[in-house]
Design an enzyme around this catalytic site. Structure first.
Site, mmCIF file in Angstrom:
data_model
loop_
_atom_site.group_PDB
_atom_site.id
_atom_site.type_symbol
_atom_site.label_atom_id
_atom_site.label_comp_id
_atom_site.label_asym_id
_atom_site.label_seq_id
_atom_site.Cartn_x
_atom_site.Cartn_y
_atom_site.Cartn_z
ATOM 1 C CD GLU A 93 91.187 -70.945 -13.644
ATOM 2 O OE1 GLU A 93 90.542 -70.019 -14.386
ATOM 3 O OE2 GLU A 93 91.212 -70.830 -12.295
ATOM 4 C CB CYS A 106 90.238 -68.539 -22.995
ATOM 5 S SG CYS A 106 91.683 -67.943 -22.081
ATOM 6 C CB CYS A 113 102.417 -68.258 -14.912
ATOM 7 S SG CYS A 113 103.345 -67.093 -15.977
ATOM 8 C CB CYS A 117 102.212 -60.219 -14.272
ATOM 9 S SG CYS A 117 103.043 -60.285 -15.832
ATOM 10 C CB CYS A 120 98.852 -62.014 -13.471
ATOM 11 S SG CYS A 120 98.264 -63.639 -14.023
ATOM 12 C CB CYS A 334 93.365 -66.265 -16.144
ATOM 13 S SG CYS A 334 92.801 -65.125 -17.729
#
Ligand code: SAH
Length: 349
Positions: A93, A106, A113, A117, A120, A334
């Protein structure tokens, strides 16, 4: 033999490639312009390059191009959210935002990832793979082509942890700011990290002028660890020290990002503790009311609570902004557009 990823090459490397092919250096200048200024998607488009050279290049190199899979535009502020397909079918994205100071993109640095976290969306399926420098550049180039407007600012705050993809990220920054190429000033580039200390230290040595943002999100080691597993490896004291050293070495103030989550890290006591940590550090705090993620129960504090938090920090002389929420109506945080897309591919409109 694997082909060279030509868009990830520095200008010097492209020149060397051309020399090795028996071509004159000025040919490299032409090709570099086609790639980084005109955003060519094929060698065919390079009209001032001979047929023979095009053939040679086709045989030796690939041009990375992202395919625009979806785009959503906010009716509130015009923010555009893109879903791009990489060559191997992975999705990333990117977001385009219009501000008074210019247009900002962005960028994602990884597909997925592995930082974990808790709040997220990007980390939920783990890390799929690192993006190449060309794949990061392409997010900016495709958006520039799609909107027909120049991009002046880039933030590496999309999916992924840029410092977990260090070499490609560094290459991306250098290519993006190259005078001969995209020419986006390093002062207009911000990269956000969850706090990988050795790579913050390494980055400080690279002599860049970019802004480093640290995802802090908590005023104590204990609380930070409950939100961010990375804190187990690199504790709060250690990461703040690395940030101070980064500022000392580069002269660039650090931005501390703090996502406010109702009942978790948003109390007046948290604010005072945060102020104690950051006082006298030459920094900037960016407060982000948490973006609710489907399946997670983090909620935004009330406006009153957010502004109270801000006031306390300011009383201690800390420079604070509240991040204006952009594209509220188009899949907030995100990683959410991709997540939704993968989950409900069929019903997505
Ligand atoms: N890996 C980098 C970039 C992540 S995205 C980093 O950790 O900094 C950019 C910022 O958005 C980070 O501060 C991240 O912690 C924050 N973020 C992630 N999910 C969020 C959410 N649901 N609401 C608010 N901020 C979030």
């Amino acid at each position: 033999m694997e082909k060279t990823d030509i868009k990830s090459l520095y200008y010097k490397e492209l020149e060397e490639l051309f020399l090795a092919m028996g071509e004159k250096p000025f040919r490299a200048r032409q090709a570099y312009r086609w790639l980084h200024i005109k955003h060519a998607v094929s060698f065919e488009q390079m009209t001032d390059i001979s047929k023979e050279l095009k053939e040679k290049l086709r045989n030796a190199c690939d041009i990375t191009v992202l395919r625009q899979e979806r785009v959503q535009q906010s009716k509130i502020d015009g923010t555009r959210k893109y879903l791009f397909a990489l060559g191997d079918g992975n999705m990333v994205e990117s977001v385009w935002m219009r501000y008074h100071h210019g247009n900002s993109v962005c960028v994602s640095s990884q597909a997925g990832c592995r930082m974990g976290c808790r709040f997220c969306a990007s980390t939920q399926g783990g890390l799929l793979r690192n993006l190449t420098a060309a794949e990061m550049l392409e997010q900016v180039y495709r958006i520039q082509e799609d909107t027909g407007e120049r991009v002046s600012h880039v933030v590496v705050m999309g999916m992924g942890e840029p410092l977990d993809n260090y070499e490609n990220f560094l290459r991306f920054v250098r290519l993006l700011s190259d005078e001969k190429g995209a020419r986006i000033s390093q002062r207009n580039i911000t990269a956000s990290t969850c706090g990988l200390v050795p790579n913050i230290r390494r980055l400080a040595e690279e002599r860049l002028q970019i802004t480093l943002a640290l995802s802090l999100h908590a005023p104590s080691q204990e609380k930070r660890l409950s939100l961010m597993p990375v804190a187990k490896k690199y504790g709060l004291t250690e990461v703040l020290e690395a940030c101070s050293d980064y500022f000392a070495k580069t002269g660039r103030r650090i931005t501390y990002e703090y996502s406010l989550m109702g009942g978790i890290n948003d109390s007046p006591q948290d604010a005072r503790q945060l102020a104690g940590l950051l006082k006298g550090r030459g920094c900037h705090v960016n407060l982000i009311p948490v973006n609710p993620v489907e399946g997670l129960d983090y909620t935004q504090p009330s406006l009153q609570r957010v502004s109270n938090f801000k006031n306390i920090l300011e009383k201690y002389g800390i420079n604070v902004t509240i991040r204006r929420e952009m594209g509220r109506d188009i899949d907030g945080a995100c990683g959410q557009l991709r997540k939704r897309y993968l989950k409900r591919k069929a019903e997505f409109v």
